[in-house]
Design a protein around this motif. Structure first.
Motif, mmCIF file in Angstrom:
data_model
loop_
_atom_site.group_PDB
_atom_site.id
_atom_site.type_symbol
_atom_site.label_atom_id
_atom_site.label_comp_id
_atom_site.label_asym_id
_atom_site.label_seq_id
_atom_site.Cartn_x
_atom_site.Cartn_y
_atom_site.Cartn_z
ATOM 1 N N UNK A 127 0.836 -1.201 0.000
ATOM 2 C CA UNK A 127 0.000 0.000 0.000
ATOM 3 C C UNK A 127 0.872 1.253 0.000
ATOM 4 N N UNK A 128 0.305 2.327 -0.470
ATOM 5 C CA UNK A 128 0.971 3.624 -0.460
ATOM 6 C C UNK A 128 -0.096 4.697 -0.311
ATOM 7 N N UNK A 129 0.344 5.900 -0.017
ATOM 8 C CA UNK A 129 -0.569 7.023 0.136
ATOM 9 C C UNK A 129 -0.694 7.750 -1.195
ATOM 10 N N UNK A 130 -1.924 7.890 -1.670
ATOM 11 C CA UNK A 130 -2.198 8.648 -2.896
ATOM 12 C C UNK A 130 -2.865 9.967 -2.500
ATOM 13 N N UNK A 131 -2.356 11.048 -3.057
ATOM 14 C CA UNK A 131 -2.872 12.386 -2.740
ATOM 15 C C UNK A 131 -3.811 12.851 -3.851
ATOM 16 N N UNK A 132 -5.009 13.302 -3.438
ATOM 17 C CA UNK A 132 -6.011 13.771 -4.396
ATOM 18 C C UNK A 132 -5.715 15.214 -4.793
ATOM 19 N N UNK A 133 -5.536 15.446 -6.078
ATOM 20 C CA UNK A 133 -5.228 16.788 -6.592
ATOM 21 C C UNK A 133 -6.433 17.295 -7.379
ATOM 22 N N UNK A 134 -6.829 18.533 -7.088
ATOM 23 C CA UNK A 134 -7.978 19.095 -7.808
ATOM 24 C C UNK A 134 -7.660 20.509 -8.272
ATOM 25 N N UNK A 135 -7.939 20.774 -9.539
ATOM 26 C CA UNK A 135 -7.887 22.125 -10.082
ATOM 27 C C UNK A 135 -9.177 22.333 -10.871
ATOM 28 N N UNK A 136 -9.981 23.249 -10.392
ATOM 29 C CA UNK A 136 -11.335 23.457 -10.937
ATOM 30 C C UNK A 136 -12.095 22.127 -10.890
ATOM 31 N N UNK A 137 -12.526 21.620 -12.032
ATOM 32 C CA UNK A 137 -13.286 20.362 -12.047
ATOM 33 C C UNK A 137 -12.418 19.154 -12.389
ATOM 34 N N UNK A 138 -11.129 19.332 -12.546
ATOM 35 C CA UNK A 138 -10.229 18.235 -12.915
ATOM 36 C C UNK A 138 -9.569 17.667 -11.673
ATOM 37 N N UNK A 139 -9.656 16.346 -11.520
ATOM 38 C CA UNK A 139 -9.069 15.681 -10.359
ATOM 39 C C UNK A 139 -8.190 14.516 -10.807
ATOM 40 N N UNK A 140 -7.130 14.280 -10.047
ATOM 41 C CA UNK A 140 -6.262 13.128 -10.288
ATOM 42 C C UNK A 140 -5.611 12.731 -8.973
ATOM 43 N N UNK A 141 -4.942 11.588 -8.981
ATOM 44 C CA UNK A 141 -4.256 11.104 -7.782
ATOM 45 C C UNK A 141 -2.790 10.842 -8.110
ATOM 46 N N UNK A 142 -1.916 11.250 -7.218
ATOM 47 C CA UNK A 142 -0.477 11.004 -7.373
ATOM 48 C C UNK A 142 0.105 10.616 -6.023
ATOM 49 N N UNK A 143 1.092 9.725 -6.059
ATOM 50 C CA UNK A 143 1.785 9.329 -4.837
ATOM 51 C C UNK A 143 3.026 10.196 -4.646
ATOM 52 N N UNK A 144 3.620 10.106 -3.454
ATOM 53 C CA UNK A 144 4.757 10.972 -3.125
ATOM 54 C C UNK A 144 5.914 10.775 -4.100
ATOM 55 N N UNK A 145 6.204 9.540 -4.454
ATOM 56 C CA UNK A 145 7.324 9.269 -5.364
ATOM 57 C C UNK A 145 7.118 9.920 -6.732
ATOM 58 N N UNK A 146 5.856 10.108 -7.138
ATOM 59 C CA UNK A 146 5.574 10.767 -8.417
ATOM 60 C C UNK A 146 5.798 12.278 -8.309
ATOM 61 N N UNK A 147 5.471 12.860 -7.153
ATOM 62 C CA UNK A 147 5.826 14.267 -6.927
ATOM 63 C C UNK A 147 7.347 14.433 -6.990
ATOM 64 N N UNK A 148 8.038 13.487 -6.394
ATOM 65 C CA UNK A 148 9.498 13.534 -6.367
ATOM 66 C C UNK A 148 10.073 13.469 -7.786
ATOM 67 N N UNK A 149 9.537 12.575 -8.607
ATOM 68 C CA UNK A 149 10.032 12.442 -9.987
ATOM 69 C C UNK A 149 9.638 13.651 -10.839
ATOM 70 N N UNK A 150 8.489 14.272 -10.539
ATOM 71 C CA UNK A 150 8.106 15.503 -11.250
ATOM 72 C C UNK A 150 9.118 16.600 -10.973
ATOM 73 N N UNK A 151 9.456 16.776 -9.710
ATOM 74 C CA UNK A 151 10.421 17.830 -9.381
ATOM 75 C C UNK A 151 11.779 17.566 -10.017
ATOM 76 N N UNK A 152 12.196 16.306 -10.003
ATOM 77 C CA UNK A 152 13.469 15.936 -10.623
ATOM 78 C C UNK A 152 13.434 16.183 -12.130
ATOM 79 N N UNK A 153 12.301 15.879 -12.759
ATOM 80 C CA UNK A 153 12.160 16.087 -14.208
ATOM 81 C C UNK A 153 12.228 17.572 -14.556
#
Length: 483
Positions: free
Chosen positions: A42-68
Protein backbone atom coordinates in the motif's frame (compact mmCIF):
# COMPACT_ATOMS: atom_id res chain seq x y z
CA UNK A 1 -2.45 32.99 -9.62
CA UNK A 2 -0.80 36.35 -9.93
CA UNK A 3 2.17 35.73 -12.20
CA UNK A 4 1.37 34.88 -15.77
CA UNK A 5 3.96 36.79 -17.84
CA UNK A 6 6.31 34.51 -19.77
CA UNK A 7 8.28 34.30 -22.97
CA UNK A 8 7.52 30.59 -23.16
CA UNK A 9 4.99 29.51 -25.79
CA UNK A 10 1.71 28.16 -24.43
CA UNK A 11 0.84 24.53 -25.18
CA UNK A 12 -2.88 25.32 -25.12
CA UNK A 13 -3.92 22.11 -23.33
CA UNK A 14 -6.88 21.93 -20.93
CA UNK A 15 -4.73 22.27 -17.81
CA UNK A 16 -2.87 25.22 -19.34
CA UNK A 17 -6.16 27.01 -19.95
CA UNK A 18 -7.33 26.27 -16.39
CA UNK A 19 -4.11 27.64 -14.90
CA UNK A 20 -4.53 30.84 -16.88
CA UNK A 21 -7.77 31.64 -15.09
CA UNK A 22 -7.44 34.44 -12.57
CA UNK A 23 -8.78 32.54 -9.56
CA UNK A 24 -7.23 29.17 -10.42
CA UNK A 25 -5.76 27.33 -7.45
CA UNK A 26 -4.56 23.76 -7.01
CA UNK A 27 -5.88 21.91 -3.96
CA UNK A 28 -4.85 18.64 -2.38
CA UNK A 29 -8.21 17.59 -1.03
CA UNK A 30 -7.29 14.33 0.66
CA UNK A 31 -4.95 11.38 1.03
CA UNK A 32 -5.92 7.72 0.98
CA UNK A 33 -4.17 4.40 1.18
CA UNK A 34 -4.32 2.38 -1.98
CA UNK A 35 -2.56 -0.44 -3.77
CA UNK A 36 -1.97 -1.27 -7.44
CA UNK A 37 -2.82 -4.94 -6.84
CA UNK A 38 -4.94 -6.69 -4.16
CA UNK A 39 -1.87 -8.32 -2.63
CA UNK A 40 0.53 -5.46 -3.37
CA UNK A 41 2.13 -2.95 -1.03
CA UNK A 42 0.00 0.00 0.00
CA UNK A 43 0.97 3.62 -0.46
CA UNK A 44 -0.57 7.02 0.14
CA UNK A 45 -2.20 8.65 -2.90
CA UNK A 46 -2.87 12.39 -2.74
CA UNK A 47 -6.01 13.77 -4.40
CA UNK A 48 -5.23 16.79 -6.59
CA UNK A 49 -7.98 19.10 -7.81
CA UNK A 50 -7.89 22.13 -10.08
CA UNK A 51 -11.33 23.46 -10.94
CA UNK A 52 -13.29 20.36 -12.05
CA UNK A 53 -10.23 18.23 -12.92
CA UNK A 54 -9.07 15.68 -10.36
CA UNK A 55 -6.26 13.13 -10.29
CA UNK A 56 -4.26 11.10 -7.78
CA UNK A 57 -0.48 11.00 -7.37
CA UNK A 58 1.78 9.33 -4.84
CA UNK A 59 4.76 10.97 -3.13
CA UNK A 60 7.32 9.27 -5.36
CA UNK A 61 5.57 10.77 -8.42
CA UNK A 62 5.83 14.27 -6.93
CA UNK A 63 9.50 13.53 -6.37
CA UNK A 64 10.03 12.44 -9.99
CA UNK A 65 8.11 15.50 -11.25
CA UNK A 66 10.42 17.83 -9.38
CA UNK A 67 13.47 15.94 -10.62
CA UNK A 68 12.16 16.09 -14.21
CA UNK A 69 11.58 19.86 -14.03
CA UNK A 70 15.08 20.35 -12.61
CA UNK A 71 16.60 18.37 -15.49
CA UNK A 72 14.54 20.26 -18.07
CA UNK A 73 15.32 23.68 -16.56
CA UNK A 74 18.72 23.57 -14.79
CA UNK A 75 18.87 27.39 -14.60
CA UNK A 76 15.47 27.74 -12.88
CA UNK A 77 14.75 27.49 -9.16
CA UNK A 78 12.31 24.58 -8.96
CA UNK A 79 10.37 24.71 -5.65
CA UNK A 80 11.10 21.97 -3.09
CA UNK A 81 8.83 19.18 -1.89
CA UNK A 82 8.67 17.98 1.73
CA UNK A 83 11.68 15.93 2.66
CA UNK A 84 11.59 12.18 3.12
CA UNK A 85 11.81 10.75 6.61
CA UNK A 86 15.35 10.03 7.72
CA UNK A 87 16.37 6.64 9.14
CA UNK A 88 16.29 8.20 12.62
CA UNK A 89 12.71 9.40 12.06
CA UNK A 90 11.67 5.95 10.90
CA UNK A 91 13.21 4.40 14.01
CA UNK A 92 11.55 6.98 16.30
CA UNK A 93 8.03 6.45 14.92
CA UNK A 94 5.98 3.99 16.91
CA UNK A 95 3.60 3.35 14.00
CA UNK A 96 4.19 2.79 10.33
CA UNK A 97 4.97 5.96 8.39
CA UNK A 98 1.95 5.42 6.14
CA UNK A 99 -0.23 5.61 9.27
CA UNK A 100 1.44 8.74 10.64
CA UNK A 101 -1.42 11.23 10.26
CA UNK A 102 0.53 14.39 11.26
CA UNK A 103 3.18 13.56 8.66
CA UNK A 104 0.51 12.98 6.00
CA UNK A 105 -1.19 16.30 6.83
CA UNK A 106 2.14 18.11 6.66
CA UNK A 107 2.89 16.56 3.29
CA UNK A 108 -0.54 17.56 2.02
CA UNK A 109 0.11 21.20 2.94
CA UNK A 110 3.65 21.31 1.54
CA UNK A 111 2.82 19.40 -1.66
CA UNK A 112 -0.06 21.80 -2.27
CA UNK A 113 2.33 24.72 -1.81
CA UNK A 114 4.77 23.05 -4.22
CA UNK A 115 2.15 22.62 -6.96
CA UNK A 116 0.95 26.22 -6.67
CA UNK A 117 4.48 27.61 -6.67
CA UNK A 118 5.21 25.69 -9.87
CA UNK A 119 1.92 26.79 -11.43
CA UNK A 120 2.67 30.39 -10.47
CA UNK A 121 6.16 30.30 -12.01
CA UNK A 122 6.35 32.17 -15.37
CA UNK A 123 8.25 29.31 -17.05
CA UNK A 124 7.58 26.15 -15.06
CA UNK A 125 3.84 26.81 -14.99
CA UNK A 126 3.73 26.58 -18.78
CA UNK A 127 5.71 23.37 -19.08
CA UNK A 128 3.54 20.64 -20.60
CA UNK A 129 5.22 17.98 -18.43
CA UNK A 130 3.72 19.75 -15.41
CA UNK A 131 0.32 19.90 -17.12
CA UNK A 132 0.47 16.17 -17.79
CA UNK A 133 1.08 15.57 -14.08
CA UNK A 134 -2.21 17.35 -13.27
CA UNK A 135 -4.24 15.65 -16.01
CA UNK A 136 -6.71 12.98 -15.06
CA UNK A 137 -6.16 9.47 -16.42
CA UNK A 138 -2.52 10.02 -17.44
CA UNK A 139 -0.02 7.29 -16.54
CA UNK A 140 2.91 9.20 -15.10
CA UNK A 141 5.41 6.47 -15.98
CA UNK A 142 4.50 6.97 -19.67
CA UNK A 143 5.29 10.69 -19.37
CA UNK A 144 8.68 9.94 -17.82
CA UNK A 145 9.61 7.65 -20.72
CA UNK A 146 8.44 9.88 -23.56
CA UNK A 147 9.75 13.17 -25.06
CA UNK A 148 10.96 15.58 -23.92
CA UNK A 149 12.21 13.68 -20.84
CA UNK A 150 13.38 10.67 -22.83
CA UNK A 151 15.55 12.97 -25.00
CA UNK A 152 17.48 14.50 -22.12
CA UNK A 153 21.16 13.52 -21.72
CA UNK A 154 22.37 12.15 -18.41
CA UNK A 155 24.72 15.10 -18.07
CA UNK A 156 22.94 18.50 -18.44
CA UNK A 157 26.20 20.00 -19.77
CA UNK A 158 25.61 17.97 -22.95
CA UNK A 159 22.55 20.00 -23.90
CA UNK A 160 21.76 23.62 -24.73
CA UNK A 161 19.72 25.37 -22.01
CA UNK A 162 19.48 28.93 -23.34
CA UNK A 163 17.16 30.36 -25.96
CA UNK A 164 20.01 32.49 -27.36
CA UNK A 165 21.72 29.55 -29.05
CA UNK A 166 20.60 28.67 -32.56
CA UNK A 167 20.00 25.05 -31.54
CA UNK A 168 17.15 23.07 -30.02
CA UNK A 169 17.22 23.49 -26.27
CA UNK A 170 16.69 20.80 -23.62
CA UNK A 171 17.76 17.99 -25.93
CA UNK A 172 20.82 15.83 -26.49
CA UNK A 173 23.32 17.96 -28.46
CA UNK A 174 25.69 16.06 -30.77
CA UNK A 175 28.48 18.65 -30.58
CA UNK A 176 28.43 19.04 -26.78
CA UNK A 177 28.19 15.25 -26.40
CA UNK A 178 31.38 14.61 -28.38
CA UNK A 179 34.14 12.79 -26.50
CA UNK A 180 36.37 15.74 -27.41
CA UNK A 181 34.39 18.04 -25.11
CA UNK A 182 35.85 18.06 -21.56
CA UNK A 183 33.57 17.49 -18.57
CA UNK A 184 34.52 19.73 -15.62
CA UNK A 185 34.36 18.68 -11.99
CA UNK A 186 32.62 20.63 -9.22
CA UNK A 187 36.01 21.52 -7.73
CA UNK A 188 37.20 23.31 -10.87
CA UNK A 189 38.41 26.84 -10.07
CA UNK A 190 37.35 29.38 -12.69
CA UNK A 191 40.10 31.43 -14.28
CA UNK A 192 37.80 34.39 -14.98
CA UNK A 193 34.78 34.15 -12.64
CA UNK A 194 31.80 36.48 -13.03
CA UNK A 195 31.83 38.78 -9.95
CA UNK A 196 28.00 38.89 -9.84
CA UNK A 197 27.57 35.14 -9.50
CA UNK A 198 30.66 34.75 -7.36
CA UNK A 199 29.06 37.04 -4.79
CA UNK A 200 25.69 35.28 -5.19
CA UNK A 201 27.35 31.94 -4.47
CA UNK A 202 29.00 33.22 -1.28
CA UNK A 203 25.75 34.82 -0.06
CA UNK A 204 23.66 31.74 -0.87
CA UNK A 205 26.09 29.35 0.82
CA UNK A 206 26.05 31.55 3.93
CA UNK A 207 22.23 31.76 3.99
CA UNK A 208 21.83 28.02 3.35
CA UNK A 209 24.14 27.13 6.24
CA UNK A 210 22.49 29.63 8.59
CA UNK A 211 18.94 28.54 7.84
CA UNK A 212 19.74 24.82 8.06
CA UNK A 213 22.03 24.90 11.08
CA UNK A 214 20.42 27.71 13.09
CA UNK A 215 16.96 29.02 12.21
CA UNK A 216 15.26 25.78 11.12
CA UNK A 217 16.84 23.74 13.92
CA UNK A 218 16.00 26.30 16.62
CA UNK A 219 12.42 26.71 15.43
CA UNK A 220 11.84 22.95 15.48
CA UNK A 221 13.21 22.83 19.02
CA UNK A 222 10.81 25.59 20.18
CA UNK A 223 7.81 23.86 18.62
CA UNK A 224 8.78 20.54 20.22
CA UNK A 225 9.03 22.19 23.63
CA UNK A 226 5.73 24.00 23.19
CA UNK A 227 4.14 20.64 22.42
CA UNK A 228 5.63 19.22 25.62
CA UNK A 229 4.34 22.25 27.53
CA UNK A 230 0.84 21.71 26.15
CA UNK A 231 0.90 18.10 27.38
CA UNK A 232 2.06 19.30 30.81
CA UNK A 233 -0.82 21.79 30.89
CA UNK A 234 -3.27 18.99 30.13
CA UNK A 235 -1.94 16.97 33.06
CA UNK A 236 -1.88 19.98 35.37
CA UNK A 237 -5.47 20.93 34.50
CA UNK A 238 -6.69 17.50 35.53
CA UNK A 239 -4.77 17.81 38.83
CA UNK A 240 -6.45 21.16 39.66
CA UNK A 241 -9.89 19.83 38.78
CA UNK A 242 -9.33 16.86 41.08
CA UNK A 243 -8.03 19.14 43.83
CA UNK A 244 -11.21 21.27 43.65
CA UNK A 245 -13.27 18.21 44.69
CA UNK A 246 -11.51 18.22 48.06
CA UNK A 247 -12.70 21.77 48.86
CA UNK A 248 -16.08 23.48 48.99
CA UNK A 249 -17.65 26.83 48.45
CA UNK A 250 -15.76 29.73 46.84
CA UNK A 251 -12.40 28.03 47.31
CA UNK A 252 -13.54 24.98 45.35
CA UNK A 253 -14.97 27.22 42.64
CA UNK A 254 -11.74 29.24 42.41
CA UNK A 255 -9.56 26.11 42.20
CA UNK A 256 -11.86 24.67 39.55
CA UNK A 257 -11.65 27.93 37.58
CA UNK A 258 -7.85 27.79 37.79
CA UNK A 259 -8.01 24.26 36.43
CA UNK A 260 -10.22 25.47 33.57
CA UNK A 261 -7.73 28.28 32.78
CA UNK A 262 -4.92 25.71 32.71
CA UNK A 263 -7.04 23.55 30.39
CA UNK A 264 -7.52 26.59 28.15
CA UNK A 265 -3.75 27.10 28.20
CA UNK A 266 -3.37 23.49 27.05
CA UNK A 267 -5.87 24.01 24.22
CA UNK A 268 -4.33 27.29 23.10
CA UNK A 269 -0.78 25.89 23.32
CA UNK A 270 -1.77 22.94 21.16
CA UNK A 271 -3.42 25.32 18.69
CA UNK A 272 -0.32 27.53 18.74
CA UNK A 273 1.91 24.54 17.95
CA UNK A 274 -0.31 23.57 15.00
CA UNK A 275 -0.38 27.15 13.68
CA UNK A 276 3.36 27.66 14.09
CA UNK A 277 4.04 24.37 12.34
CA UNK A 278 1.91 25.22 9.30
CA UNK A 279 2.41 28.98 9.01
CA UNK A 280 5.98 29.45 10.18
CA UNK A 281 8.05 26.29 10.67
CA UNK A 282 7.10 24.72 7.34
CA UNK A 283 7.86 27.91 5.36
CA UNK A 284 11.20 28.17 7.20
CA UNK A 285 11.96 24.56 6.28
CA UNK A 286 10.87 25.24 2.70
CA UNK A 287 13.18 28.26 2.37
CA UNK A 288 16.02 26.29 3.92
CA UNK A 289 15.52 23.82 1.06
CA UNK A 290 15.24 26.74 -1.38
CA UNK A 291 18.69 27.94 -0.32
CA UNK A 292 20.20 24.56 -1.24
CA UNK A 293 18.32 24.56 -4.55
CA UNK A 294 19.77 27.99 -5.39
CA UNK A 295 23.22 26.55 -4.60
CA UNK A 296 22.61 23.75 -7.10
CA UNK A 297 21.47 26.18 -9.81
CA UNK A 298 24.53 28.38 -9.25
CA UNK A 299 26.72 25.28 -9.31
CA UNK A 300 25.31 24.34 -12.72
CA UNK A 301 26.20 27.78 -14.06
CA UNK A 302 29.66 27.38 -12.53
CA UNK A 303 30.09 24.07 -14.40
CA UNK A 304 28.84 25.61 -17.64
CA UNK A 305 31.43 28.40 -17.26
CA UNK A 306 34.10 25.81 -16.42
CA UNK A 307 33.13 23.82 -19.51
CA UNK A 308 33.65 26.88 -21.70
CA UNK A 309 37.09 27.57 -20.18
CA UNK A 310 38.13 23.93 -20.58
CA UNK A 311 37.02 23.93 -24.23
CA UNK A 312 39.11 27.07 -24.76
CA UNK A 313 42.07 25.30 -23.19
CA UNK A 314 41.56 22.16 -25.31
CA UNK A 315 41.27 24.25 -28.47
CA UNK A 316 44.47 26.14 -27.63
CA UNK A 317 46.26 22.83 -26.98
CA UNK A 318 45.05 21.47 -30.33
CA UNK A 319 46.32 24.61 -32.08
CA UNK A 320 49.76 24.17 -30.52
CA UNK A 321 49.75 20.50 -31.51
CA UNK A 322 48.77 21.38 -35.08
CA UNK A 323 51.55 23.98 -35.30
CA UNK A 324 54.04 21.36 -34.10
CA UNK A 325 52.83 18.79 -36.64
CA UNK A 326 52.95 21.32 -39.46
CA UNK A 327 56.52 22.29 -38.50
CA UNK A 328 57.46 18.62 -38.53
CA UNK A 329 55.83 18.23 -41.95
CA UNK A 330 57.74 21.23 -43.27
CA UNK A 331 61.04 19.89 -41.89
CA UNK A 332 60.36 16.46 -43.37
CA UNK A 333 59.73 17.95 -46.79
CA UNK A 334 62.97 19.95 -46.65
CA UNK A 335 64.87 16.84 -45.58
CA UNK A 336 63.30 14.80 -48.37
CA UNK A 337 64.28 17.44 -50.90
CA UNK A 338 67.88 17.43 -49.56
CA UNK A 339 68.05 13.64 -49.79
CA UNK A 340 66.73 13.70 -53.36
CA UNK A 341 69.40 16.22 -54.37
CA UNK A 342 72.12 14.12 -52.72
CA UNK A 343 70.95 11.01 -54.54
CA UNK A 344 71.04 12.87 -57.87
CA UNK A 345 74.60 14.10 -57.26
CA UNK A 346 75.74 10.70 -56.03
CA UNK A 347 74.52 8.84 -59.12
CA UNK A 348 76.59 11.11 -61.43
CA UNK A 349 79.81 11.22 -59.34
CA UNK A 350 82.93 8.97 -59.70
CA UNK A 351 83.38 6.56 -56.84
CA UNK A 352 86.92 7.32 -55.49
CA UNK A 353 86.87 4.28 -53.24
CA UNK A 354 86.31 1.99 -56.22
CA UNK A 355 89.33 3.50 -58.08
CA UNK A 356 91.51 3.11 -55.01
CA UNK A 357 90.43 -0.50 -54.62
CA UNK A 358 91.33 -1.32 -58.24
CA UNK A 359 94.78 0.26 -57.82
CA UNK A 360 95.41 -1.55 -54.55
CA UNK A 361 94.44 -4.91 -56.10
CA UNK A 362 97.11 -4.48 -58.80
CA UNK A 363 99.87 -3.45 -56.34
CA UNK A 364 99.09 -6.02 -53.67
CA UNK A 365 98.25 -8.98 -55.92
CA UNK A 366 100.96 -11.02 -54.18
CA UNK A 367 99.32 -10.66 -50.74
CA UNK A 368 96.59 -13.06 -49.56
CA UNK A 369 93.08 -11.69 -50.05
CA UNK A 370 91.46 -9.97 -47.00
CA UNK A 371 87.79 -10.19 -45.98
CA UNK A 372 85.81 -7.32 -47.52
CA UNK A 373 83.98 -4.86 -45.26
CA UNK A 374 80.88 -2.90 -46.16
CA UNK A 375 81.52 0.79 -46.71
CA UNK A 376 79.18 3.76 -47.17
CA UNK A 377 79.46 6.06 -50.18
CA UNK A 378 78.50 9.09 -48.07
CA UNK A 379 77.07 10.04 -44.62
CA UNK A 380 73.72 10.74 -46.25
CA UNK A 381 73.46 7.10 -47.42
CA UNK A 382 74.22 5.88 -43.91
CA UNK A 383 71.56 8.16 -42.38
CA UNK A 384 69.12 7.12 -45.07
CA UNK A 385 69.71 3.43 -44.35
CA UNK A 386 69.29 3.93 -40.59
CA UNK A 387 66.14 5.94 -41.19
CA UNK A 388 64.63 3.16 -43.26
CA UNK A 389 65.50 0.60 -40.60
CA UNK A 390 63.89 2.66 -37.81
CA UNK A 391 60.93 3.37 -40.07
CA UNK A 392 60.32 -0.36 -40.47
CA UNK A 393 60.49 -0.79 -36.69
CA UNK A 394 58.45 2.26 -35.60
CA UNK A 395 56.07 3.13 -38.40
CA UNK A 396 55.40 1.75 -41.82
CA UNK A 397 54.67 5.16 -43.28
CA UNK A 398 55.44 8.10 -40.94
CA UNK A 399 54.51 10.68 -43.55
CA UNK A 400 51.01 9.23 -43.93
CA UNK A 401 50.67 8.95 -40.14
CA UNK A 402 51.73 12.56 -39.64
CA UNK A 403 49.37 13.83 -42.30
CA UNK A 404 46.59 11.73 -40.80
CA UNK A 405 47.29 13.32 -37.41
CA UNK A 406 47.14 16.77 -38.99
CA UNK A 407 43.77 15.94 -40.54
CA UNK A 408 42.38 14.57 -37.28
CA UNK A 409 43.66 17.57 -35.35
CA UNK A 410 41.97 19.96 -37.79
CA UNK A 411 38.71 18.00 -37.49
CA UNK A 412 38.95 18.09 -33.69
CA UNK A 413 39.59 21.83 -33.80
CA UNK A 414 36.49 22.32 -35.94
CA UNK A 415 34.39 20.43 -33.37
CA UNK A 416 35.93 22.34 -30.45
CA UNK A 417 35.49 25.68 -32.21
CA UNK A 418 31.81 24.97 -32.84
CA UNK A 419 31.36 23.73 -29.26
CA UNK A 420 33.07 26.88 -27.96
CA UNK A 421 30.71 29.13 -29.92
CA UNK A 422 27.69 27.16 -28.65
CA UNK A 423 28.93 27.17 -25.06
CA UNK A 424 29.75 30.89 -25.06
CA UNK A 425 26.27 31.82 -26.28
CA UNK A 426 24.67 29.26 -23.97
CA UNK A 427 26.59 30.59 -20.96
CA UNK A 428 25.66 34.16 -21.82
CA UNK A 429 21.98 33.29 -22.21
CA UNK A 430 21.93 31.02 -19.16
CA UNK A 431 23.59 33.74 -17.04
CA UNK A 432 20.99 36.30 -18.10
CA UNK A 433 18.13 33.87 -17.44
CA UNK A 434 19.59 32.87 -14.08
CA UNK A 435 20.00 36.50 -13.01
CA UNK A 436 16.35 37.15 -13.90
CA UNK A 437 15.38 34.04 -11.95
CA UNK A 438 17.41 35.11 -8.90
CA UNK A 439 15.79 38.56 -8.97
CA UNK A 440 12.31 36.99 -9.20
CA UNK A 441 13.07 34.58 -6.38
CA UNK A 442 14.45 37.36 -4.16
CA UNK A 443 11.19 39.32 -4.48
CA UNK A 444 9.19 36.17 -3.74
CA UNK A 445 11.38 35.37 -0.73
CA UNK A 446 10.95 38.86 0.75
CA UNK A 447 7.17 38.59 0.38
CA UNK A 448 7.20 35.13 1.97
CA UNK A 449 9.34 36.33 4.89
CA UNK A 450 7.00 39.26 5.45
CA UNK A 451 3.97 36.95 5.49
CA UNK A 452 5.75 34.52 7.81
CA UNK A 453 6.68 37.21 10.33
CA UNK A 454 3.16 38.65 10.32
CA UNK A 455 1.72 35.17 10.85
CA UNK A 456 4.23 34.55 13.66
CA UNK A 457 3.16 37.74 15.43
CA UNK A 458 -0.58 37.06 14.97
CA UNK A 459 -0.25 33.52 16.36
CA UNK A 460 1.38 34.84 19.55
CA UNK A 461 -1.13 37.70 19.88
CA UNK A 462 -4.03 35.26 19.58
CA UNK A 463 -2.42 32.89 22.11
CA UNK A 464 -1.90 35.71 24.63
CA UNK A 465 -5.40 37.19 24.15
CA UNK A 466 -7.15 33.83 24.66
CA UNK A 467 -5.07 33.03 27.72
CA UNK A 468 -5.66 36.51 29.14
CA UNK A 469 -9.43 36.02 28.93
CA UNK A 470 -9.25 32.65 30.72
CA UNK A 471 -7.01 33.94 33.48
CA UNK A 472 -9.10 37.11 33.97
CA UNK A 473 -12.13 34.89 34.60
CA UNK A 474 -10.06 32.84 37.03
CA UNK A 475 -8.95 36.03 38.81
CA UNK A 476 -12.60 37.13 39.19
CA UNK A 477 -13.44 33.80 40.82
CA UNK A 478 -10.42 33.97 43.15
CA UNK A 479 -11.45 37.48 44.26
CA UNK A 480 -14.73 36.01 45.55
CA UNK A 481 -12.86 34.15 48.27
CA UNK A 482 -13.39 36.08 51.48
CA UNK A 483 -10.52 36.34 53.93
Amino acid sequence: MNNRSSTRASCGCTIDRLLRQEEAYIFITGAQKQSDTPAGKTYIAYNIRICDTETKRRYSEFESLRRALSRLHPTLIVPPIPEKHSIVDYAALQTRVKDDLPMIEKRKRMLQTFLNRVANHPELGRDHVFHRFLESGVAWSDVLHSPPLSQLPKNPLQMVVSKEVNAQAHKYNMILSSNLIPIPSATYVLKSPDPRFEESEKFTFRIANYMSNNLDKSQRKVIRRLGELANDYAELGAVYNGFSLNESGPVANAIEKIGQAVDASYTESAQMVTSLEGEFAEPIQEHSQFAHIVKQVLRFRHLKHAQMEMIEGSLESKKENLDSLQRMESEARRLEEAISRERTIGSNAVDIDELNNNHSSQVDASYPPRRATKTWASPVKMINAMGHSLQNIIDVDPEATRRNQIGKTKDAMDVLQEALEITRKDLSGASAELQTELDRFQKEKIKDLRDMLIAYAKIHIRYCQRNLESWQEARTEVDKISI
